[in-house]
Design an enzyme around this catalytic site. Structure first.
Site, PDB file in Angstrom:
ATOM      1  CG  ASP A  17      -1.935   1.063   1.239  1.00 59.52           C
ATOM      2  OD1 ASP A  17      -2.455   1.380   0.159  1.00 59.52           O
ATOM      3  OD2 ASP A  17      -2.228   1.606   2.320  1.00 59.52           O
ATOM      4  CG  ASP A  19      -1.601   7.733   0.721  1.00 60.76           C
ATOM      5  OD1 ASP A  19      -0.814   8.687   0.835  1.00 60.76           O
ATOM      6  OD2 ASP A  19      -2.278   7.535  -0.307  1.00 60.76           O
ATOM      7  CE  LYS A 188      -5.768  -0.708  -0.866  1.00 66.55           C
ATOM      8  NZ  LYS A 188      -4.587  -0.167  -0.183  1.00 66.55           N
ATOM      9  CG  ASP A 213      -2.104   2.062   6.469  1.00 75.36           C
ATOM     10  OD1 ASP A 213      -2.432   1.670   5.319  1.00 75.36           O
ATOM     11  OD2 ASP A 213      -2.576   3.084   6.984  1.00 75.36           O
TER      12      ASP A 213
END
Length: 263
Positions: A17, A19, A188, A213
């Site tokens: 990922d 960010d 996602k 995250d």
């Protein structure tokens, strides 16, 4: 390098990922540059994933470069690209009415789609900085007339300097409320986004790892796609929240820098 857990195959390909893993508010996170450099030096196949459908690969590569992270354009995979890939497989040379920015329109053009507001096969909703009431009304009428409803991702809000902004999921809810039609979300936590990413780099699930995250998007989707999952604590999920979920990541690490030795 072999994986420490004995019988598991070596990790050959990486999905990460963007960010909360590599960058936060335009600044590189600890270990991100080292991790990406190691991927490039070792010749590992990898993709940087984002649910954001506003930007093109070139835009995002430039944004990462400003943060001090060198990621080749071809190593970026967005929900817009995953959506275009999905639609091109479903209906080659189809047509779509699009609410979105260049990231989405470019991806659909490159996938051979015709963009039209007259009797399209699909209404495709992505993020945009300026949602138009007129465009949303048009989308509602087209969906009511039989166009199939697709959305790039289900994120209800997105970040901005002033605070949260309504994102694709919120506007999709508005269209659903008006039409009764639920969209198919490609991004996602749909593992479809990871499957299309793996196809792109010819990766196999048993030797591919996903770094994220967020437990509720990255980790659950990675798990459902059969990947080894690594949760970093530099973004949305805090360590004390991990146990609340009914599924677990393969490993929890402080930052992506802790994974450099696995590449």
């Amino acid at each position: 390098m072999s994986h420490p857990q004995g019988d598991q195959p070596e990790i050959e390909c990486w999905l990460t990922d963007m960010d909360g893993v590599l960058v936060h508010e335009e600044r590189a996170l600890p270990g991100a540059a080292e991790f990406l450099n190691r991927l490039v030096e070792s010749g590992r196949r990898f993709l940087v994933l984002t649910n954001n459908s506003i930007f093109t690969q070139r835009d995002l590569a430039a944004r990462l470069a400003r943060s001090g992270l060198n990621v080749p354009e071809e190593s970026i995979w967005t929900s817009a690209m995953a959506t275009a890939d999905f639609l091109a497989r479903q209906m080659p040379s189809g047509s779509a009415y699009v609410i979105g920015e260049t990231g989405l329109t470019t991806a659909l053009h490159e996938a051979g789609f015709i963009l039209t507001d007259t009797d399209p096969d699909y209404v495709v909703l992505g993020e945009t900085r300026t949602y138009s009431f007129e465009a949303i009304t048009r989308a509602i009428r087209l969906v009511q007339s039989g166009a199939r409803f697709i959305a790039t991702n289900p994120d209800a809000t997105g970040p901005s300097a002033e605070g949260p902004l309504p994102a694709t999921g919120s506007v999709a809810a508005l269209i659903t409320r008006a039409t009764g039609a639920e969209p198919y979300f490609v991004g996602k936590p749909n593992p479809m986004m990871f499957r299309s990413a793996m196809n792109r780099i010819e990766a196999h699930s048993e030797s591919t790892a996903m770094i994220g995250d967020r437990m509720d998007t990255d980790i659950v989707a990675g798990m459902e796609a059969g990947l080894r999952t690594f949760l970093v604590l530099t973004g949305s999920t805090k360590r004390e929240q991990v146990d609340r979920f009914p599924f677990r990541p393969h490993r929890v690490v402080d930052s992506v820098g802790d994974l450099v030795q696995l590449v």
